[in-house]
Design a protein around this motif. Sequence first.
Motif, PDB file in Angstrom:
ATOM      1  N   HIS A  39       3.501  12.040  -8.993  1.00  0.00           N
ATOM      2  CA  HIS A  39       3.143  10.769  -9.624  1.00  0.00           C
ATOM      3  C   HIS A  39       3.621   9.597  -8.774  1.00  0.00           C
ATOM      4  CE1 HIS A  39       2.417   7.791 -12.750  1.00  0.00           C
ATOM      5  NE2 HIS A  39       3.588   7.288 -12.406  1.00  0.00           N
ATOM      6  N   VAL A  40       4.876   9.649  -8.336  1.00  0.00           N
ATOM      7  CA  VAL A  40       5.423   8.548  -7.527  1.00  0.00           C
ATOM      8  C   VAL A  40       4.669   8.436  -6.210  1.00  0.00           C
ATOM      9  CG1 VAL A  40       7.462   7.744  -6.269  1.00  0.00           C
ATOM     10  CG2 VAL A  40       7.699   8.608  -8.603  1.00  0.00           C
ATOM     11  N   SER A  43       1.025   7.093  -7.010  1.00  0.00           N
ATOM     12  CA  SER A  43       0.950   5.730  -7.539  1.00  0.00           C
ATOM     13  C   SER A  43       1.644   4.718  -6.630  1.00  0.00           C
ATOM     14  CB  SER A  43       1.573   5.664  -8.929  1.00  0.00           C
ATOM     15  OG  SER A  43       2.969   5.864  -8.859  1.00  0.00           O
ATOM     16  N   ARG A  44       2.466   5.226  -5.705  1.00  0.00           N
ATOM     17  CA  ARG A  44       3.220   4.391  -4.778  1.00  0.00           C
ATOM     18  C   ARG A  44       4.188   3.460  -5.479  1.00  0.00           C
ATOM     19  NH1 ARG A  44      -0.317   2.799   0.305  1.00  0.00           N
ATOM     20  NH2 ARG A  44       1.802   2.450   0.976  1.00  0.00           N
ATOM     21  N   CYS A  45       4.645   3.870  -6.666  1.00  0.00           N
ATOM     22  CA  CYS A  45       5.656   3.084  -7.360  1.00  0.00           C
ATOM     23  C   CYS A  45       7.029   3.386  -6.756  1.00  0.00           C
ATOM     24  CB  CYS A  45       5.649   3.362  -8.864  1.00  0.00           C
ATOM     25  SG  CYS A  45       6.247   4.993  -9.358  1.00  0.00           S
ATOM     26  N   ARG A  46       8.016   2.586  -7.103  1.00  0.00           N
ATOM     27  CA  ARG A  46       9.377   2.832  -6.629  1.00  0.00           C
ATOM     28  C   ARG A  46       9.944   4.036  -7.388  1.00  0.00           C
ATOM     29  NH1 ARG A  46      12.524  -2.533  -7.568  1.00  0.00           N
ATOM     30  NH2 ARG A  46      11.865  -1.913  -9.642  1.00  0.00           N
ATOM     31  N   TRP A  47      10.851   4.747  -6.742  1.00  0.00           N
ATOM     32  CA  TRP A  47      11.457   5.913  -7.391  1.00  0.00           C
ATOM     33  C   TRP A  47      12.129   5.517  -8.693  1.00  0.00           C
ATOM     34  CZ3 TRP A  47      10.033  10.544  -6.116  1.00  0.00           C
ATOM     35  CH2 TRP A  47       9.544  10.764  -4.827  1.00  0.00           C
ATOM     36  N   ASP A  49      11.203   3.409 -10.753  1.00  0.00           N
ATOM     37  CA  ASP A  49      10.190   3.123 -11.776  1.00  0.00           C
ATOM     38  C   ASP A  49       9.457   4.374 -12.240  1.00  0.00           C
ATOM     39  OD1 ASP A  49      10.807   0.436 -11.661  1.00  0.00           O
ATOM     40  OD2 ASP A  49       9.293   0.011 -10.122  1.00  0.00           O
ATOM     41  N   CYS A  50       9.930   5.534 -11.848  1.00  0.00           N
ATOM     42  CA  CYS A  50       9.311   6.790 -12.264  1.00  0.00           C
ATOM     43  C   CYS A  50       9.373   6.893 -13.793  1.00  0.00           C
ATOM     44  CB  CYS A  50      10.053   7.959 -11.622  1.00  0.00           C
ATOM     45  SG  CYS A  50       9.340   9.564 -11.971  1.00  0.00           S
ATOM     46  N   PRO A  51       8.258   7.152 -14.458  1.00  0.00           N
ATOM     47  CA  PRO A  51       8.258   7.223 -15.922  1.00  0.00           C
ATOM     48  C   PRO A  51       9.248   8.257 -16.458  1.00  0.00           C
ATOM     49  CG  PRO A  51       6.014   7.158 -15.097  1.00  0.00           C
ATOM     50  CD  PRO A  51       6.907   7.349 -13.901  1.00  0.00           C
TER      51      PRO A  51
END
Length: 65
Positions: A39-40, A43-47, A49-51
């Motif tokens: 997912h990370v 989505s290229r989100c920050r670690w 910010d992982c749901p």
Amino acid sequence: MALFWLSDEAWAAIEPHLPKNQPGARRVDDRRVISGIFHVLKSRCRWGDCPAEYGLATTVYNRLN
């Protein structure tokens, strides 16, 4: 972005390669954590910010490393 979960087919291919019966603390659900890693990366989100559905962000990050 929607959450990413490994399919049953993908999990069947990955699971035999994971360590089993290691000493120390009990491992958290591998499928959930590996799904979080994907997912990370997708989505290229920050670690950080992982749901939360994937577990603790530090666990997801540390499992990759």
